[in-house]
Design an enzyme around this catalytic site. Sequence first.
Site, PDB file in Angstrom:
ATOM      1  N   ASP A  97       0.820  -1.223   0.000  1.00  0.00           N
ATOM      2  CA  ASP A  97       0.000   0.000   0.000  1.00  0.00           C
ATOM      3  C   ASP A  97       0.845   1.259   0.000  1.00  0.00           C
ATOM      4  O   ASP A  97       0.339   2.345  -0.270  1.00  0.00           O
ATOM      5  CB  ASP A  97      -0.942   0.007   1.203  1.00  0.00           C
ATOM      6  CG  ASP A  97      -0.212  -0.180   2.519  1.00  0.00           C
ATOM      7  OD1 ASP A  97       0.531   0.727   2.951  1.00  0.00           O
ATOM      8  OD2 ASP A  97      -0.378  -1.258   3.137  1.00  0.00           O
ATOM      9  N   GLY A 125       9.716 -12.195  -0.580  1.00  0.00           N
ATOM     10  CA  GLY A 125      10.610 -11.592   0.402  1.00  0.00           C
ATOM     11  C   GLY A 125      11.577 -12.576   1.013  1.00  0.00           C
ATOM     12  O   GLY A 125      12.745 -12.250   1.274  1.00  0.00           O
ATOM     13  N   ASP A 178       6.381  -5.401   6.728  1.00  0.00           N
ATOM     14  CA  ASP A 178       4.988  -4.958   6.788  1.00  0.00           C
ATOM     15  C   ASP A 178       4.138  -6.035   6.115  1.00  0.00           C
ATOM     16  O   ASP A 178       3.698  -5.882   4.983  1.00  0.00           O
ATOM     17  CB  ASP A 178       4.850  -3.613   6.071  1.00  0.00           C
ATOM     18  CG  ASP A 178       3.453  -3.042   6.146  1.00  0.00           C
ATOM     19  OD1 ASP A 178       2.620  -3.596   6.903  1.00  0.00           O
ATOM     20  OD2 ASP A 178       3.181  -2.050   5.447  1.00  0.00           O
TER      21      ASP A 178
END
Length: 270
Positions: free
Chosen positions: A82, A133, A150
């Site tokens: 986001d 990741g 996050d």
Amino acid sequence: MEFVERYNGSGLLIEVEKILYEFKGVQHIQIFQTKSFGKMLVLDGKIQLTEKDESFYHEMLVHPAMLMHENPEKVLVIGGGDGGAVREVLKHDPKEVVMVEIDENVVKACKEYIGIDRGALEDPRVKVLFEDGLEFVKSCKDKFDVIIVDGTDPNPISQALISSEFYRDCAKICDYFVTQSQSPFAQPDYFKSIYKNARFKNKAVYLGFVPTYPHGLWSYLIASDRREIVLDLNVIKERFENRKIETVYYTPEVHISAFALPRWIVNLIS
């Protein structure tokens, strides 16, 4: 119309005016216009943010670790599609930010329909990579001042980001590491797993309040194999003021007090 997120026999009901976007790919992405909280991002049925309180979360995720570092020039953000975490990181004027996000559709949808990054993801200092990741960190040869995770609630997509293997690989390439660590009240098993698997030499839990997350109480874990977790209000205030950071929720005083844990949480991780 109503949206309900359920957890452990309870839940949060939010009145929705309309659905702005929906797509099923790597994750089920929904963006709603709500009556009281502005736009809301939901992934796989879990609220990720609302415009009204996203700063409560992103500021507490980012600033404690960034301000513990005397000069955070190179930062890695895992997840954060986001753009809110990158937005807060840029307030510290780093030289380079790498964001690794597995789901490109989240980034595209948030840019078009929410825009909380406020242009951060277009900043020339920011490199956005669409890949896993865990695999990125495993093979990474670079070093970072701060790594910020996050991630979403643990699910088949993000489960690897709470593994001991992932934390071990992160520890090798950063000075400070920070991750959101779920609700110790509504999700104690997830919370304890994250704390247990993060086998850093130094680590500490801190808390924040995010009204639209499960029962409002949220936790974070900061850790390091190289640095002490130092809580010095005068140092934090000086860095905060020198960097001219503007916030909605975070203050240096909130930073220090967030590490004071209730007895029941201490008992969970003892």
